[in-house]
Design an enzyme around this catalytic site. Structure first.
Site, mmCIF file in Angstrom:
data_model
loop_
_atom_site.group_PDB
_atom_site.id
_atom_site.type_symbol
_atom_site.label_atom_id
_atom_site.label_comp_id
_atom_site.label_asym_id
_atom_site.label_seq_id
_atom_site.Cartn_x
_atom_site.Cartn_y
_atom_site.Cartn_z
ATOM 1 N N GLY A 126 5.623 -1.971 14.900
ATOM 2 C CA GLY A 126 4.940 -0.691 14.221
ATOM 3 C C GLY A 126 4.047 -0.071 14.653
ATOM 4 N N ARG A 127 3.131 -0.947 15.669
ATOM 5 C CA ARG A 127 1.763 -0.337 16.224
ATOM 6 C C ARG A 127 2.224 0.344 17.542
ATOM 7 N NH1 ARG A 127 1.521 -5.419 15.605
ATOM 8 N NH2 ARG A 127 1.565 -6.882 17.598
ATOM 9 N N GLU A 155 -4.307 -6.522 16.920
ATOM 10 C CA GLU A 155 -3.037 -6.952 16.289
ATOM 11 C C GLU A 155 -2.292 -7.514 17.385
ATOM 12 O OE1 GLU A 155 -1.820 -5.230 12.401
ATOM 13 O OE2 GLU A 155 0.006 -4.811 13.395
ATOM 14 N N GLU A 166 0.913 -1.387 -0.022
ATOM 15 C CA GLU A 166 0.072 -0.164 0.019
ATOM 16 C C GLU A 166 0.882 1.185 -0.011
ATOM 17 O OE1 GLU A 166 -0.281 -2.564 2.076
ATOM 18 O OE2 GLU A 166 -2.429 -3.102 2.431
ATOM 19 N N LYS A 191 -1.717 -11.023 2.859
ATOM 20 C CA LYS A 191 -0.878 -10.092 1.824
ATOM 21 C C LYS A 191 -0.334 -11.129 0.805
ATOM 22 C CE LYS A 191 1.267 -7.137 5.236
ATOM 23 N NZ LYS A 191 2.480 -7.023 6.003
ATOM 24 N N HIS A 246 -26.375 8.646 20.428
ATOM 25 C CA HIS A 246 -27.728 8.603 19.483
ATOM 26 C C HIS A 246 -27.432 7.724 18.251
ATOM 27 C CE1 HIS A 246 -29.213 12.280 21.273
ATOM 28 N NE2 HIS A 246 -28.043 12.381 21.240
HETATM 29 O O1 F6P Z 1 -0.687 -4.589 9.501
HETATM 30 C C1 F6P Z 1 0.656 -5.400 9.427
HETATM 31 C C2 F6P Z 1 2.017 -4.289 9.590
HETATM 32 O O2 F6P Z 1 3.103 -5.019 9.658
HETATM 33 C C3 F6P Z 1 1.815 -3.473 10.848
HETATM 34 O O3 F6P Z 1 2.333 -4.114 12.034
HETATM 35 C C4 F6P Z 1 2.660 -2.413 10.560
HETATM 36 O O4 F6P Z 1 2.288 -1.285 11.447
HETATM 37 C C5 F6P Z 1 2.120 -2.123 9.215
HETATM 38 O O5 F6P Z 1 2.017 -3.470 8.581
HETATM 39 C C6 F6P Z 1 2.994 -1.479 8.252
HETATM 40 O O6 F6P Z 1 4.121 -1.892 7.992
HETATM 41 P P1 F6P Z 1 5.371 -0.895 7.393
HETATM 42 O O7 F6P Z 1 5.884 -0.088 8.443
HETATM 43 O O8 F6P Z 1 6.518 -2.008 7.405
HETATM 44 O O9 F6P Z 1 5.269 -0.467 6.130
#
Ligand code: F6P
Length: 522
Positions: free
Chosen positions: A268-269, A354, A214, A512, A385
Site C-alpha cells: 500500500g505505502r 509503518e 474508512e 482496527k 519560526h
Molecule cells: O494502514 C494500514 C493499511 O493497511 C496500509 O498499509 C494501507 O495503505 C491502508 O491500510 C489502506 O488499505 P487499503 O488500500 O486496503 O484500503
C-alpha cells in the site's frame, strides 16, 4: 530465495563501529570541515541531484565501517532479491515489486512463472487513455457535462502518496480540481461534499482490500449523496475503483470496465506508482505521471547498480543507523525548502514508520537494539519560526535532511535567493554553531558589552548538529519521482540492516479489530 537472517549487533562490523564510536563520539563537524576536500569527499551526485553529507559526525573510517556492516548483512543479496521478485515480504507471503511498476526494461519478472510486465503495461495504457478522456472533457457525466472535480477516496497508502504528489506537482496541474477524502470523520467528507456538483464529479475509490472501514464508509456516503441527484444507472460515469478485490467492487456497483488493477506484490505505502496513482495522472496528465515513474526508475537503477560507498539511499540509510543506534538519536527531521512539498513529511511518516517500526527480527525474536526512526518535519522557512529553536539549542540530537531546489518554478529570483540563503544558513548554523568567543565579540562590538555577563550562555549555539543537503536543480515530476524512490530504498536498506521485515504492517491491525468490536457492542 529467503532474506538472510543476520543480527547486525553480532557482526564484526558492529563491534568495530562500537569501538570507533567510543573513540570518536566527541568529534566535531566544525573541525572536520576544516579539511578543504571534505565537501567533495562526502558528496554524491546523480544527474540533477546532489547530496552533500559532509556535515555529519563521520570520518572516512566511519563510512568504511558502515559499508562493512552493509556488506556483512549482505545488503547486496537483499537488493537483488527484491528486484527479481523473491518473496521478501515473508510474513505475508508476497513479492515486493514497486520497482517493476516504473521499469522501462523489457526484461521479464516472473511471478508463479508468469511475466508481470505485460499487465503493468496494460494498466498504464488504461490509466493513460482514461486520464486523456477525462482531462480533454470527452468523458461526460450523467447530464452530458464534462468532469471538473476528482475525489480520491482512500486512506494510508491509498491516499497519502497520491495526495502528496498532487500537492507537490500543483505547478503542473490541469483544470481539474482534485479532492482527497480519507478520515472516517464524517466532517471531512461533509466539507468536501460542499464543494462538489454531482453532475461533474468523478469518484476514484482506492482500496487494495476494498474492506477498509474508512474508505468504504466514505465511499457509501458519497454514493448516497450522488444518488440523491442521479440514478444507479449513472454510477459507471462517475465511479471508478482501484483494487484487488473485484467481487467487493462489483457489489459496490462499479462497472467492471471502470476497475483499475492493484496487485498483492505492491505494498500500500509503495503503491502510488500503480493505478493508485490514477488521481495523479488525472491531475497532471499522463506524461507527467510517466515522468514521475521515470525519475523513480533512475533512482532504482542507481540503487541496484552502484557500490555502497557511492550509493545515495544506502549512504543515507547508514547515516541514519549511525545516529539511531550509536548516538541514540530518536527522531529525524525532513525539511523541504519548497512549499509544494508540505505533505512530504506526512507521506514519509507512513512509508518509514509503518515499514520499520518493528520490534521483532526476521527470526521472530524480540529485538534488543533500536529500529525504526521517528520522522517528522515541515517546510522551510515556516518551520524556522516554529520548531527550529529546539533543533538548534535543545538537548536532543535530531539529524535532519534539508531538501532544496536550485531553481524556483515561477522564477521569483529575489524570493528564491532568500529561501536558499535560509536553507544553507540553517545547515551551517546547525553544523558550526556560534562559540562563546563569537558571542562575546559580537556583543562587545555591537555596543552591548554590559549585557555579556547576563546573555552570553543563552546566545551560544553548540553546533555539531548533523544534517544532509538533498539538492535538486528543479522540482519536476521526474525529480519528485527520484526523491520518493530515494526514501523508499533508504527504508528497505534500514530494514535489512536491522534484520526486520519492512513490508508488513501487523501493528495497525489490533486497533482496527478493537474498533470493530466496540462498534458492534455500542
Ligand atoms: O494502514 C494500514 C493499511 O493497511 C496500509 O498499509 C494501507 O495503505 C491502508 O491500510 C489502506 O488499505 P487499503 O488500500 O486496503 O484500503
Amino acid at each position: 530465495m529467503a532474506l538472510k537472517n543476520i543480527n547486525p549487533t553480532k557482526t564484526q562490523a558492529w563491534g568495530k563501529l562500537t569501538n570507533h564510536f567510543n573513540e570518536n563520539k566527541n568529534i566535531n563537524i566544525k573541525d572536520l570541515c576544516k579539511d578543504k576536500n571534505r565537501t567533495a569527499d562526502f558528496s554524491l551526485e546523480l544527474g540533477d541531484l546532489s547530496v552533500d553529507f559532509s556535515k555529519n559526525r563521520i570520518t572516512k573510517e566511519t563510512i568504511g565501517l558502515l559499508v562493512e556492516l552493509a556488506k556483512e548483512v549482505d545488503l547486496k543479496d537483499a537488493i537483488e532479491k527484491q528486484y527479481v521478485g523473491a518473496v521478501i515480504n515473508v510474513t505475508e507471503g508476497r513479492e515486493v515489486l514497486h520497482t517493476a511498476l516504473r521499469s522501462n526494461s523489457e526484461e521479464p519478472i516472473l511471478i508463479d512463472g508468469k511475466n508481470i510486465k505485460p499487465q503493468i503495461q496494460t494498466a498504464l495504457r488504461k490509466i493513460r487513455s482514461f486520464s486523456n478522456k477525462v482531462i480533454s472533457g470527452k468523458w461526460k457525466g450523467y447530464s452530458g457535462k464534462s468532469i471538473t472535480d476528482i475525489v480520491n477516496i482512500g486512506i494510508g497508502g491509498s491516499d497519502l502518496g497520491p495526495d502528496m504528489v498532487v500537492e507537490s506537482l500543483q505547478y503542473y496541474k490541469n483544470q481539474l480540481t482534485t479532492h482527497f477524502v480519507s478520515n472516517v470523520d464524517g466532517d471531512h467528507v461533509s466539507e468536501v461534499i460542499k464543494k462538489l456538483n454531482p453532475e461533474t464529479t468523478l469518484f476514484v475509490i482506492v482500496s487494495k482490500t476494498f474492506t477498509t472501514q474508512e474508505t468504504i464508509t466514505n465511499a457509501e456516503t458519497l454514493k448516497n449523496w450522488f444518488l440523491k441527484s442521479a440514478t444507479i444507472f449513472d454510477i459507471p460515469k462517475h465511479f471508478v475503483a482501484v483494487s484487488t478485490n473485484l467481487e467487493a467492487v462489483d457489489n459496490f456497483g462499479i462497472d467492471k470496465a471502470n476497475v483499475f488493477p492493484m496487485w498483492n506484490w505492491v505494498g500500500g505505502r509503495f503503491s502510488l506508482w500503480s493505478a493508485v496513482g490514477l488521481s495523479i495522472s488525472l491531475s497532471v496528465g499522463y506524461d507527467n505521471y510517466r515522468a514521475l515513474l521515470d525519475g523513480a526508475e533512475e533512482m532504482d537503477l542507481h540503487y541496484k547498480n552502484t557500490d555502497f560507498e557511492n550509493n545515495i539511499p544506502v549512504i543515507l540509510a547508514l547515516l541514519s543507523v549511525w545516529y539511531n543506534n550509536f548516538y541514540e538519536a530518536e527522531t529525524e527531521a525532513v525539511l523541504p525548502y519548497s512549499q509544494y512539498l508540505k505533505k512530504l513529511p506526512d507521506y514519509l511518516q507512513q512509508a518509514i514508520m509503518e515499514s520499520n517500526g518493528k520490534g521483532v527480527d526476521r527470526n521472530g525474536d524480540t529485538i534488543d537494539y533500536q529500529t525504526g526512526t521517528i520522522v517528522w518535519g515541515s517546510t522551510g522557512t515556516n518551520m524556522q519560526h516554529a520548531f527550529m529553536q529546539l533543533v538548534h539549542q535543545g538537548t536532543k540530537l535530531i539529524p535532519a535532511d534539508f531538501i532544496g531546489y536550485k531553481e524556483s518554478l515561477y522564477g521569483l529570483t529575489d524570493h528564491h535567493k532568500k529561501l536558499m540563503a535560509n536553507y544553507h544558513g540553517q545547515i551551517e548554523a546547525l553544523a558550526f554553531g556560534k562559540s562563546k568567543e563569537e558571542v562575546y565579540l559580537e556583543l562587545k562590538f555591537s555596543g552591548e558589552e554590559d549585557k555579556i555577563a547576563k546573555l552570553l550562555p543563552f546566545k551560544v549555539f553548540e553546533g555539531n548538529r548533523p544534517s544532509n543537503s538533498v539538492l535538486f536543480d528543479k522540482l519536476t515530476p521526474h525529480s519528485l519521482g527520484k526523491l520518493i524512490a530515494l526514501y523508499e530504498h533508504k527504508i528497505y536498506t534500514q530494514g535489512i540492516l536491522w534484520n526486520i521485515y519492512s513490508y508488513d504492517q501487523f501493528g495497525v491491525e489490533l486497533g482496527k479489530e478493537l474498533a470493530k468490536k466496540l462498534l458492534n457492542t455500542h
